[in-house]
Each structure stands twice: as structure tokens, then as C-alpha cells.
Write an enzyme that holds these catalytic residues in place. Structure first.
Site, PDB file in Angstrom:
ATOM      1  N   PHE A 191       7.211   3.553  -7.944  1.00 20.02           N
ATOM      2  CA  PHE A 191       6.423   2.380  -7.590  1.00 20.02           C
ATOM      3  C   PHE A 191       7.124   1.098  -8.000  1.00 20.02           C
ATOM      4  O   PHE A 191       8.003   1.098  -8.871  1.00 20.02           O
ATOM      5  CB  PHE A 191       5.049   2.421  -8.289  1.00 20.02           C
ATOM      6  CG  PHE A 191       4.066   3.351  -7.660  1.00 20.02           C
ATOM      7  CD1 PHE A 191       3.114   2.883  -6.780  1.00 20.02           C
ATOM      8  CD2 PHE A 191       4.091   4.701  -7.942  1.00 20.02           C
ATOM      9  CE1 PHE A 191       2.203   3.735  -6.196  1.00 20.02           C
ATOM     10  CE2 PHE A 191       3.185   5.567  -7.370  1.00 20.02           C
ATOM     11  CZ  PHE A 191       2.239   5.074  -6.482  1.00 20.02           C
ATOM     12  N   SER A 231       0.882  -1.160   0.000  1.00 19.12           N
ATOM     13  CA  SER A 231       0.000   0.000   0.000  1.00 19.12           C
ATOM     14  C   SER A 231       0.920   1.209   0.000  1.00 19.12           C
ATOM     15  O   SER A 231       1.686   1.425   0.938  1.00 19.12           O
ATOM     16  CB  SER A 231      -0.905   0.011   1.242  1.00 19.12           C
ATOM     17  OG  SER A 231      -1.756   1.138   1.224  1.00 19.12           O
ATOM     18  N   SER A 232       0.854   1.976  -1.065  1.00 14.23           N
ATOM     19  CA  SER A 232       1.822   3.052  -1.284  1.00 14.23           C
ATOM     20  C   SER A 232       1.697   4.144  -0.235  1.00 14.23           C
ATOM     21  O   SER A 232       0.703   4.233   0.505  1.00 14.23           O
ATOM     22  CB  SER A 232       1.618   3.665  -2.673  1.00 14.23           C
ATOM     23  OG  SER A 232       1.715   2.685  -3.668  1.00 14.23           O
ATOM     24  N   MET A 233       2.715   4.989  -0.171  1.00 12.34           N
ATOM     25  CA  MET A 233       2.650   6.159   0.702  1.00 12.34           C
ATOM     26  C   MET A 233       1.401   6.965   0.365  1.00 12.34           C
ATOM     27  O   MET A 233       1.147   7.258  -0.813  1.00 12.34           O
ATOM     28  CB  MET A 233       3.883   7.032   0.504  1.00 12.34           C
ATOM     29  CG  MET A 233       5.190   6.419   0.940  1.00 12.34           C
ATOM     30  SD  MET A 233       6.616   7.472   0.498  1.00 12.34           S
ATOM     31  CE  MET A 233       6.203   8.959   1.430  1.00 12.34           C
TER      32      MET A 233
END
Length: 379
Positions: free
Chosen positions: A242, A97-99
Site C-alpha cells: 500500500f 481505492s486498493s485492488m
């Protein structure tokens, strides 16, 4: 409720950091419960990864932190159970889950309008799809992920929050399996080249936002689709990096040889100048040094440059400045120094002065305008 307080705090941070501006997206981040999509994840621990879940006292604080949260290692779902039972495990992150800041930047750069049909490439935890559903309506959102287990878990979590986008399992580089046309395409993984299937599924005038999986000079781009498999757009000033789509992962390189016997010489250029996006030269360096990659060369975190042809370069700090050693068939640092001089002669252009043109035959970067004489192949 504590989760609501933490969510409001996260939104406040995103606004204060100047990455979240649009009221519709502010409302989405303030409403969609990130914790529903992150019941468990990994956190760094020594040289490995420790498992965290709802039973850990700091689980909720970590969920609403500003950090990326790794949810899978080595494409292997069993590693989480192993880490939970035995302690930290080694591995390479393959899903996360990205920043939240990066997510906010990408969502705003998508320039969504009411009524737009949106395709998300890379469902992951489902949280980003939940934000899209809140903003656009579930019926306007489609999402695809290559991993069946990840896609199924995300769909369940979305449903538990009242969201029902069209979910599919498949290779995101091929677009959405149903062949629907979209106004917006958002890829939450990185790609080495823009997949032509995305252009085929984007209505003319629609936008595609993704990140570039480049060894140097990656980051966000926004393209506007034209007729047929064509698109043109800009490298964005607001940056983001990413994990790549599986089909776009780069193969490993051989280790850089030790520089004990190498010839060192002075240089005014540091490795930081070449590798750090904040120095602004990084993107131009990536164009002049295609397929050259940074690699770790010692436990302190120092990097060298390397190419699959065996060329390499490494630098070190001295009392009077920097020195470089290089080897292999090409003098990579000489090329980097020439590139830096050319970059300065062009006015030290930042990444936002570059654009990208995509056709069925080629993908080309350019400086300032598509007809510029300063052009480089993409990949």
C-alpha cells in the site's frame, strides 16, 4: 441492474482467486456498491494519468475491475480537474481505492468477530469503511484520514449508502482522536514502524493488521496486542502493498550513476531474485539490506539497488547468465550474495516464517519464534 451484475462478477473472481472465503465478507462485497465511492479516478495514460468519471463509457467496468484505482495525485485535488480539461497529467499517486483482492485479504486477516469495535486508518474513498459497516454495523466502525477533503467526501458517500461510521480527520499514526478502545485496527496504508498509539487504543488480545512500508520486503502483518504498548505477531503469507501514511513516506534518493565505467563481474543472483516477492528471498534480503531501495535506472523498467550513503548495485543479463556492477562505500551486491547463502542455509524461509515483536523501546523481526537467535531491527 448492470452494477449488480458486475458486482457479482467481481465477487466470483475474488472467490475463484482464493482470496475471499468468509461468507460474511462475500456478502459485504456483493452488497456494498463500489461505484458509489468512485465517481471519478485516474487511469494510466502514456507517461501520465487520464481522468475518468461517470460520463466515460467504461467507467462502471473499471470500477468493478480487479485493479487499483488512483483517486489523487501529489496530494493535489486540483489535478483531476486539470486532467479532465487538458488531458493526461504527470504525478505520483497519493490516494487510491486498493485492488479488491488486497482489500478482501486484509479484511479476512483481521479475524473480525460479531460485536467487535473496529478502527480503520486511512478512510480514502470510504469503500473499505462501507464494507466494514456492512459486516460489523456502522456503530462499531470508526475511520480516520489525514486529508480533510478526502474524509469529507468519503463521509458523504457512506451516508448516501446508509452507513454512518464515526469519521474523523487527523494523522492516522496517532490513532482515533476520541481515544476509544478497539478490538481490531486495520490500516489501509503502510507504515515503516508500528505506531505505539495504535497499541494504546487496542484492547489486549485485539488484532492489528497493516502493511509494512519497507523499501524491500514490505507486505502484510497481523499483530496481537498485549498489555501496555506491546504487541506480537506474524508476517502474513498473503501479501499486500500500500501507499505509506504521509508521515512514513521515504525521502527520494540520488540517481544511481551510469555503469559505463564500472567493473562488471559474473553473479548467480539476479535483481529479480532480490526484488520479486514471488522468489521468497525478497523478505530475507530486506532484513539483511536495511534501508537499501530499488530505483529505476532506465526507461525499460530495469531496477538497481541504492542506499542513501551512495552505495549502489545494478545487474544485467548476458548470454551465459548475469553480471553485476556496484559502487559507493559498500559493496551492496556482495552483501546480497552473502544474505542469499545464509537464507539457503536456514532452509530458504518464506515470509510467513517471520514474526514481529513490538514494545515501547524496540520493534524486532525474528525467524520462527520470538526467542530466535535470528533477529533483525524493524526500521
Amino acid at each position: 441492474m448492470r452494477a449488480q451484475r458486475l458486482r457479482r462478477r467481481l465477487v466470483r473472481h475474488l472467490v475463484e482467486e482464493d482470496v475471499l472465503h468468509d461468507e460474511a465478507w462475500i456478502d459485504a462485497f456483493a452488497t456494498v456498491p463500489r461505484h458509489a465511492f468512485l465517481p471519478r479516478f485516474f487511469v494510466p495514460s502514456g507517461n501520465g494519468w487520464a481522468a475518468v468519471d461517470r460520463g466515460d463509457p467504461d467507467w462502471l467496468d473499471r470500477v468493478y475491475s480487479r485493479d487499483v484505482l488512483v483517486t489523487q495525485l501529489d496530494d493535489d485535488p486540483s489535478l483531476w480537474d486539470r486532467a479532465r480539461a487538458r488531458g493526461p497529467v504527470p504525478g505520483v499517486p497519493t490516494s487510491s481505492s486498493s485492488m479488491p483482492a488486497i482489500m478482501a485479504i486484509m479484511l479476512e486477516e483481521l479475524l473480525v468477530r460479531d460485536g467487535d469495535r473496529v478502527l480503520e486508518i486511512g478512510t480514502g474513498t470510504g469503500y473499505n469503511a462501507g464494507l466494514l459497516c456492512h459486516r460489523c454495523g456502522s456503530g462499531q466502525v470508526s475511520t480516520v484520514d489525514i486529508d480533510p477533503a478526502i474524509a469529507a467526501a468519503a463521509q458523504e458517500r457512506l451516508a448516501s449508502c446508509g452507513y454512518a461510521p464515526a469519521c474523523a480527520t487527523g494523522d492516522g499514526a496517532l490513532g482515533f482522536p476520541a481515544g476509544v478502545l478497539f478490538d481490531r485496527v486495520l490500516c489501509t496504508a503502510s507504515v515503516s514502524r508500528i505506531p505505539l498509539a495504535w497499541l494504546d487504543q487496542t484492547l489486549p488480545g485485539g488484532h492489528i493488521v497493516t502493511t509494512l512500508n519497507r523499501p524491500l520486503g514490505g507486505g502484510l502483518v497481523r499483530l496481537t496486542a498485549g498489555e501496555g504498548a506491546t504487541a506480537e505477531g506474524q508476517v502474513l503469507a498473503r501479501d499486500g502493498r500500500f501507499m505509506p501514511l504521509r508521515a512514513h513516506r521515504l525521502p527520494p534518493l540520488a540517481d544511481v550513476p551510469p555503469a559505463t565505467d564500472a567493473q562488471w563481474r559474473s553473479t548467480e543472483l539476479s535483481m529479480t531474485d532480490v526484488l520479486k516477492p514471488q522468489r521468497h528471498f525478497e523478505f530475507f534480503a530486506s532484513l539483511e539490506l536495511p534501508e537499501v531501495r530499488p530505483v529505476h535506472v532506465d526507461p525499460s523498467g530495469a531496477f538497481a539497488l541504492s542506499h542513501q550513503d551512495g552505495s549502489w548495485a545494478r545487474t544485467r543479463r548476458t548470454e551465459s547468465g548475469f553480471e553485476v556492477a556496484q559502487g559507493g562505500p559498500r559493496a551492496l551486491w556482495d552483501i546480497a550474495e552473502d544474505a542469499h547463502r545464509r537464507w539457503e542455509s536456514l532452509g530458504r524461509p518464506s515470509r510467513s516464517r517471520f514474526g514481529l515483536t513490538v514494545t515501547s523501546d524496540e520493534q524486532t523481526f525474528w525467524l520462527d519464534e520470538p526467542q530466535s537467535e535470528n533477529r533483525w531491527p524493524c526500521g
